[in-house]
Scaffold this motif. Sequence first.
Motif, PDB file in Angstrom:
ATOM      1  N   GLU A 212      59.784  -7.707  54.819  1.00  0.00           N
ATOM      2  CA  GLU A 212      59.543  -8.369  56.207  1.00  0.00           C
ATOM      3  C   GLU A 212      60.311  -7.126  56.887  1.00  0.00           C
ATOM      4  OE1 GLU A 212      57.319 -10.901  57.555  1.00  0.00           O
ATOM      5  OE2 GLU A 212      56.485 -10.467  55.356  1.00  0.00           O
ATOM      6  N   LYS A 213      59.637  -7.325  58.703  1.00  0.00           N
ATOM      7  CA  LYS A 213      60.376  -6.784  59.319  1.00  0.00           C
ATOM      8  C   LYS A 213      61.688  -6.778  59.663  1.00  0.00           C
ATOM      9  CE  LYS A 213      59.925  -6.658  64.082  1.00  0.00           C
ATOM     10  NZ  LYS A 213      59.206  -7.031  65.451  1.00  0.00           N
ATOM     11  N   ASP A 214      61.510  -8.422  59.420  1.00  0.00           N
ATOM     12  CA  ASP A 214      63.861  -8.313  60.016  1.00  0.00           C
ATOM     13  C   ASP A 214      64.936  -8.247  58.873  1.00  0.00           C
ATOM     14  OD1 ASP A 214      62.921  -8.612  62.958  1.00  0.00           O
ATOM     15  OD2 ASP A 214      62.231 -10.266  63.002  1.00  0.00           O
ATOM     16  N   PHE A 215      63.989  -8.633  57.500  1.00  0.00           N
ATOM     17  CA  PHE A 215      64.607  -8.992  56.584  1.00  0.00           C
ATOM     18  C   PHE A 215      63.907  -8.248  55.172  1.00  0.00           C
ATOM     19  CE2 PHE A 215      62.757 -13.480  56.641  1.00  0.00           C
ATOM     20  CZ  PHE A 215      62.652 -12.831  55.690  1.00  0.00           C
ATOM     21  N   ALA A 216      64.598  -8.454  54.087  1.00  0.00           N
ATOM     22  CA  ALA A 216      64.171  -8.180  52.769  1.00  0.00           C
ATOM     23  C   ALA A 216      65.401  -9.417  51.970  1.00  0.00           C
ATOM     24  CB  ALA A 216      64.803  -6.994  52.663  1.00  0.00           C
TER      25      ALA A 216
ATOM     26  N   VAL B 121      69.952 -10.767  46.702  1.00  0.00           N
ATOM     27  CA  VAL B 121      70.204  -9.686  47.800  1.00  0.00           C
ATOM     28  C   VAL B 121      69.608 -10.463  48.620  1.00  0.00           C
ATOM     29  CG1 VAL B 121      70.617  -7.527  48.096  1.00  0.00           C
ATOM     30  CG2 VAL B 121      71.124  -8.351  46.120  1.00  0.00           C
ATOM     31  N   TYR B 122      70.277  -9.997  50.017  1.00  0.00           N
ATOM     32  CA  TYR B 122      69.586 -10.723  51.107  1.00  0.00           C
ATOM     33  C   TYR B 122      69.807  -9.761  52.727  1.00  0.00           C
ATOM     34  CZ  TYR B 122      68.424 -13.123  55.710  1.00  0.00           C
ATOM     35  OH  TYR B 122      67.463 -12.978  57.000  1.00  0.00           O
ATOM     36  N   ARG B 123      68.836  -9.107  52.803  1.00  0.00           N
ATOM     37  CA  ARG B 123      69.627  -7.527  53.888  1.00  0.00           C
ATOM     38  C   ARG B 123      68.855  -7.893  54.859  1.00  0.00           C
ATOM     39  NH1 ARG B 123      67.919  -1.264  52.417  1.00  0.00           N
ATOM     40  NH2 ARG B 123      70.331  -1.180  50.761  1.00  0.00           N
ATOM     41  N   ASP B 124      69.951  -7.754  56.053  1.00  0.00           N
ATOM     42  CA  ASP B 124      69.347  -8.412  57.923  1.00  0.00           C
ATOM     43  C   ASP B 124      68.759  -7.515  58.136  1.00  0.00           C
ATOM     44  OD1 ASP B 124      71.565  -6.984  58.217  1.00  0.00           O
ATOM     45  OD2 ASP B 124      73.111  -8.840  58.813  1.00  0.00           O
ATOM     46  N   ALA B 125      68.683  -7.887  59.341  1.00  0.00           N
ATOM     47  CA  ALA B 125      67.869  -6.275  60.414  1.00  0.00           C
ATOM     48  C   ALA B 125      68.808  -5.081  60.358  1.00  0.00           C
ATOM     49  CB  ALA B 125      67.118  -7.151  61.633  1.00  0.00           C
ATOM     50  N   GLN B 126      70.110  -5.650  60.462  1.00  0.00           N
ATOM     51  CA  GLN B 126      71.062  -4.453  60.863  1.00  0.00           C
ATOM     52  C   GLN B 126      71.170  -4.126  59.152  1.00  0.00           C
ATOM     53  OE1 GLN B 126      71.005  -7.465  61.922  1.00  0.00           O
ATOM     54  NE2 GLN B 126      70.622  -7.153  63.940  1.00  0.00           N
ATOM     55  N   GLY B 127      70.477  -4.159  58.196  1.00  0.00           N
ATOM     56  CA  GLY B 127      70.745  -3.653  56.922  1.00  0.00           C
ATOM     57  C   GLY B 127      72.122  -3.684  56.444  1.00  0.00           C
ATOM     58  N   SER B 128      72.747  -4.918  56.826  1.00  0.00           N
ATOM     59  CA  SER B 128      73.930  -5.344  56.189  1.00  0.00           C
ATOM     60  C   SER B 128      73.378  -6.102  54.431  1.00  0.00           C
ATOM     61  CB  SER B 128      74.401  -6.415  57.119  1.00  0.00           C
ATOM     62  OG  SER B 128      74.920  -6.137  57.531  1.00  0.00           O
ATOM     63  N   ASP B 129      73.756  -5.632  53.951  1.00  0.00           N
ATOM     64  CA  ASP B 129      73.521  -6.788  52.684  1.00  0.00           C
ATOM     65  C   ASP B 129      74.451  -7.782  52.110  1.00  0.00           C
ATOM     66  OD1 ASP B 129      71.298  -5.212  51.598  1.00  0.00           O
ATOM     67  OD2 ASP B 129      71.970  -3.421  50.375  1.00  0.00           O
ATOM     68  N   PHE B 130      73.727  -8.659  51.354  1.00  0.00           N
ATOM     69  CA  PHE B 130      74.567  -9.750  51.109  1.00  0.00           C
ATOM     70  C   PHE B 130      74.481 -10.469  49.965  1.00  0.00           C
ATOM     71  CE2 PHE B 130      74.380 -10.239  55.810  1.00  0.00           C
ATOM     72  CZ  PHE B 130      75.838 -10.452  55.920  1.00  0.00           C
ATOM     73  N   GLU B 131      74.844 -10.448  48.795  1.00  0.00           N
ATOM     74  CA  GLU B 131      75.173 -10.560  48.017  1.00  0.00           C
ATOM     75  C   GLU B 131      75.304 -11.903  46.876  1.00  0.00           C
ATOM     76  OE1 GLU B 131      74.527  -6.639  44.924  1.00  0.00           O
ATOM     77  OE2 GLU B 131      76.784  -6.302  45.541  1.00  0.00           O
ATOM     78  N   PHE B 132      74.557 -12.072  46.809  1.00  0.00           N
ATOM     79  CA  PHE B 132      74.960 -14.313  45.582  1.00  0.00           C
ATOM     80  C   PHE B 132      74.836 -13.600  43.891  1.00  0.00           C
ATOM     81  CE2 PHE B 132      74.200 -14.715  49.791  1.00  0.00           C
ATOM     82  CZ  PHE B 132      75.428 -15.114  50.810  1.00  0.00           C
ATOM     83  N   PHE B 133      75.298 -14.466  43.606  1.00  0.00           N
ATOM     84  CA  PHE B 133      74.955 -14.415  41.665  1.00  0.00           C
ATOM     85  C   PHE B 133      75.067 -16.029  41.507  1.00  0.00           C
ATOM     86  CE2 PHE B 133      77.386 -10.322  42.710  1.00  0.00           C
ATOM     87  CZ  PHE B 133      76.387  -9.292  42.605  1.00  0.00           C
ATOM     88  N   THR B 134      74.245 -15.825  40.806  1.00  0.00           N
ATOM     89  CA  THR B 134      74.077 -17.176  39.067  1.00  0.00           C
ATOM     90  C   THR B 134      73.860 -16.797  37.863  1.00  0.00           C
ATOM     91  OG1 THR B 134      73.038 -18.566  38.945  1.00  0.00           O
ATOM     92  CG2 THR B 134      71.469 -17.317  39.554  1.00  0.00           C
TER      93      THR B 134
ATOM     94  N   ILE C 233      53.940 -15.276  49.759  1.00  0.00           N
ATOM     95  CA  ILE C 233      54.424 -14.004  49.634  1.00  0.00           C
ATOM     96  C   ILE C 233      54.738 -13.402  49.117  1.00  0.00           C
ATOM     97  CG2 ILE C 233      57.562 -13.396  49.404  1.00  0.00           C
ATOM     98  CD1 ILE C 233      58.084 -16.252  50.548  1.00  0.00           C
ATOM     99  N   PRO C 234      53.692 -12.276  49.044  1.00  0.00           N
ATOM    100  CA  PRO C 234      53.978 -11.311  48.285  1.00  0.00           C
ATOM    101  C   PRO C 234      54.801 -10.208  47.275  1.00  0.00           C
ATOM    102  CG  PRO C 234      53.345  -9.914  50.292  1.00  0.00           C
ATOM    103  CD  PRO C 234      53.791 -11.270  50.126  1.00  0.00           C
ATOM    104  N   TRP C 235      56.169 -10.776  46.795  1.00  0.00           N
ATOM    105  CA  TRP C 235      56.301  -9.718  46.019  1.00  0.00           C
ATOM    106  C   TRP C 235      56.161  -8.392  45.421  1.00  0.00           C
ATOM    107  CZ3 TRP C 235      61.507 -11.709  46.242  1.00  0.00           C
ATOM    108  CH2 TRP C 235      61.241 -13.122  46.404  1.00  0.00           C
ATOM    109  N   GLU C 236      56.826  -8.098  45.216  1.00  0.00           N
ATOM    110  CA  GLU C 236      57.129  -5.979  44.408  1.00  0.00           C
ATOM    111  C   GLU C 236      57.512  -6.945  43.022  1.00  0.00           C
ATOM    112  OE1 GLU C 236      54.906  -4.038  45.257  1.00  0.00           O
ATOM    113  OE2 GLU C 236      53.698  -4.640  47.121  1.00  0.00           O
ATOM    114  N   TYR C 237      57.178  -5.832  42.335  1.00  0.00           N
ATOM    115  CA  TYR C 237      57.884  -6.148  40.596  1.00  0.00           C
ATOM    116  C   TYR C 237      58.163  -4.747  40.218  1.00  0.00           C
ATOM    117  CZ  TYR C 237      58.508  -7.449  35.992  1.00  0.00           C
ATOM    118  OH  TYR C 237      58.861  -7.732  34.909  1.00  0.00           O
TER     119      TYR C 237
END
Length: 98
Positions: free
Chosen positions: A36-40, A59-72, A22-26
């Motif tokens: 990726e093509k279908d998610f970020a 943060v997970y962004r699905d192919a439809q552009g919906s964001d899902f956030e989780f915290f720790t 996985i080539p992460w950007e910092y």
Amino acid sequence: MFPDKIRRFVSRLLQRTEAGEIPWEYDLFDAVAWKEKDFAVSLHYSFNGREDCGVFRFVYRDAQGSDFEFFTNSDSADYPLTKHLFDSAQATKMELPF
């Protein structure tokens, strides 16, 4: 604390990151991201001065552009895993002499 599904995904991201897949950007603003093509996915670090703890926002962004956030935060059992992923992701594009 992360739901089990997210904890397993973060763990798999860590495995793939350390395997060099996985080539992460910092961005130097305490965030790493991979698209990726279908998610970020992105992982953001901040310090909560009011509660005196470090916080990671995943943060997970699905192919439809919906964001899902989780915290720790640093009081959570998920924090060491998340910090390990964050640190490994930052180092993916580093060029070291040996």
